[in-house]
Design an enzyme around this catalytic site. Structure first.
Site, PDB file in Angstrom:
ATOM      1  N   ASP A 112      -0.737 -10.124 -11.315  1.00  0.00           N
ATOM      2  CA  ASP A 112      -1.109  -8.708 -11.442  1.00  0.00           C
ATOM      3  C   ASP A 112      -0.253  -8.007 -12.507  1.00  0.00           C
ATOM      4  O   ASP A 112       0.947  -8.270 -12.621  1.00  0.00           O
ATOM      5  CB  ASP A 112      -0.891  -8.069 -10.056  1.00  0.00           C
ATOM      6  N   GLY A 160       1.212   3.317  -5.639  1.00  0.00           N
ATOM      7  CA  GLY A 160       2.238   3.901  -4.769  1.00  0.00           C
ATOM      8  C   GLY A 160       1.642   4.906  -3.808  1.00  0.00           C
ATOM      9  O   GLY A 160       0.436   4.913  -3.558  1.00  0.00           O
ATOM     10  N   GLY A 174      -4.855   1.004  -4.166  1.00  0.00           N
ATOM     11  CA  GLY A 174      -5.645   1.075  -2.936  1.00  0.00           C
ATOM     12  C   GLY A 174      -4.948   1.763  -1.764  1.00  0.00           C
ATOM     13  O   GLY A 174      -5.623   2.307  -0.889  1.00  0.00           O
ATOM     14  N   SER A 175      -3.619   1.785  -1.743  1.00  0.00           N
ATOM     15  CA  SER A 175      -2.913   2.356  -0.582  1.00  0.00           C
ATOM     16  C   SER A 175      -3.116   3.865  -0.517  1.00  0.00           C
ATOM     17  O   SER A 175      -2.790   4.565  -1.486  1.00  0.00           O
ATOM     18  CB  SER A 175      -1.415   2.059  -0.681  1.00  0.00           C
TER      19      SER A 175
HETATM   20  P1  13P Z   1      -0.851   0.384  -4.242  1.00  0.00           P
HETATM   21  O1  13P Z   1       0.592   0.026  -4.182  1.00  0.00           O
HETATM   22  O2  13P Z   1      -1.068   1.847  -4.389  1.00  0.00           O
HETATM   23  O3  13P Z   1      -1.639  -0.185  -3.118  1.00  0.00           O
HETATM   24  O4  13P Z   1      -1.429  -0.244  -5.597  1.00  0.00           O
HETATM   25  C1  13P Z   1      -1.578  -1.600  -5.679  1.00  0.00           C
HETATM   26  C2  13P Z   1      -2.031  -2.018  -7.014  1.00  0.00           C
HETATM   27  O5  13P Z   1      -2.868  -1.400  -7.629  1.00  0.00           O
HETATM   28  C3  13P Z   1      -1.457  -3.251  -7.566  1.00  0.00           C
HETATM   29  O6  13P Z   1      -1.862  -3.471  -8.866  1.00  0.00           O
END
Ligand code: 13P
EC number: 4.1.2.29
Length: 281
Positions: free
Chosen positions: A82, A179, A208-209
């Site tokens: 990633d 984040g 996504g969080s």
């Molecule tokens: P979050 O930490 O907001 O879930 O984001 C994850 C992400 O997009 C990793 O590339």
């Protein structure tokens, strides 16, 4: 089942109109928890780690763990690098056997982003691996060290970018951020709809969080096929461990180990159900 390419998982997700969760992990316990949830729900999954996290989890150690976990899983699992920043680390991930890499050239102008992405596509092709890139700029930062402002994806730019790179997956910026969101996340579905109509490529939602189930489902109807979740899983592990210590001050190491696995498992399971990838293997 098997270690698979990202491309295959996302094409199947497109046919079935669901999204596959890309779950960031930092250690073996999180890998075990994520795979356990995917197997239980008979769901494909993506295990991923970002380049900025390698100072905690060195690639030569965590990479082979991820690959072996995927190979031994009862469901199809892609292993993804990633937010690749450097060509050296991307190459190292490909050599280890990652079936997918992201090159994040979004800080460059469009020409610079195209050029670095083309280099990565050429390299990944040698390994038969898939490539994800980003167009526009997702907010926040992967390890919370920067507060990058969102730059919405422009569909014309995205189309040009796709035609010149032919990546397998394209991350969009629609108001999403890495984040913890400050306040409610406000996704711009019109921007997503425009990109989805302009190009036929699986789209990726980062950050996504903190996004609601309702919003996730709406993005899936508009072409999102891969959803990245990191912070929520790290928090779920941490909270589960904290609860364990609150209940019992004297904790045996192996209880701690199992509790970490459970923390990752709970969050991955919850997201798989929302993304609709259960029973899709
Ligand atoms: P979050 O930490 O907001 O879930 O984001 C994850 C992400 O997009 C990793 O590339």
């Amino acid at each position: 089942m098997a270690l698979v390419r990202l491309r295959e998982l996302l094409l199947r997700a497109k046919e079935g109109r669901y999204a596959v969760g890309a779950f960031s992990i930092a250690n073996m316990e999180m890998i075990i928890g994520a795979i356990k949830a995917a197997e239980e729900l008979k769901s494909p999954a993506i295990l991923q780690i970002a380049e900025v996290r390698l100072n905690h989890s060195p690639l030569h150690l965590i990479g082979p763990l991820m690959i072996e976990a995927a190979k031994n899983a009862k469901v199809p699992v892609a292993v993804h690098f990633d937010h690749g920043i450097t060509l050296e680390k991307i190459e190292e991930a490909l050599k280890i056997g990652f079936t997918s890499v992201m090159i994040d050239g979004s800080k460059n102008n469009i020409e610079g982003n195209i050029s670095i992405t083309q280099q990565v596509v050429k390299e990944a092709n040698k390994y038969g691996a898939s490539v994800e890139a980003e167009i526009g700029r997702v907010g926040g930062s992967e390890d919370n060290t920067e507060n990058i402002a969102v730059a919405y994806t422009d569909e014309k730019e995205a189309k040009k970018f796709y035609e010149e790179t032919k990546v397998d997956a394209l991350a969009v910026a629609i108001g999403n951020a890495h984040g913890v969101y400050v306040g409610e996340p406000k996704l711009n579905f019109q921007v997503l709809d425009n990109v989805n109509r302009a190009i036929d490529v699986p789209l990726v939602l980062h950050g996504g969080s903190g996004i609601s189930a309702e919003d996730f489902k709406k993005t899936i109807t508009l072409g999102i096929r891969k959803i990245n979740v990191a912070t929520a899983t790290f928090n779920s592990v941490e909270e589960n461990v904290r609860r364990l210590y609150e209940l019992n001050k004297k904790v045996n190491y192996f209880e701690l180990h199992d509790t970490e696995i459970e923390g990752a498992y709970n969050n991955v399971k919850n997201h798989i159900e929302i993304f609709g990838s259960n029973d899709k293997m």
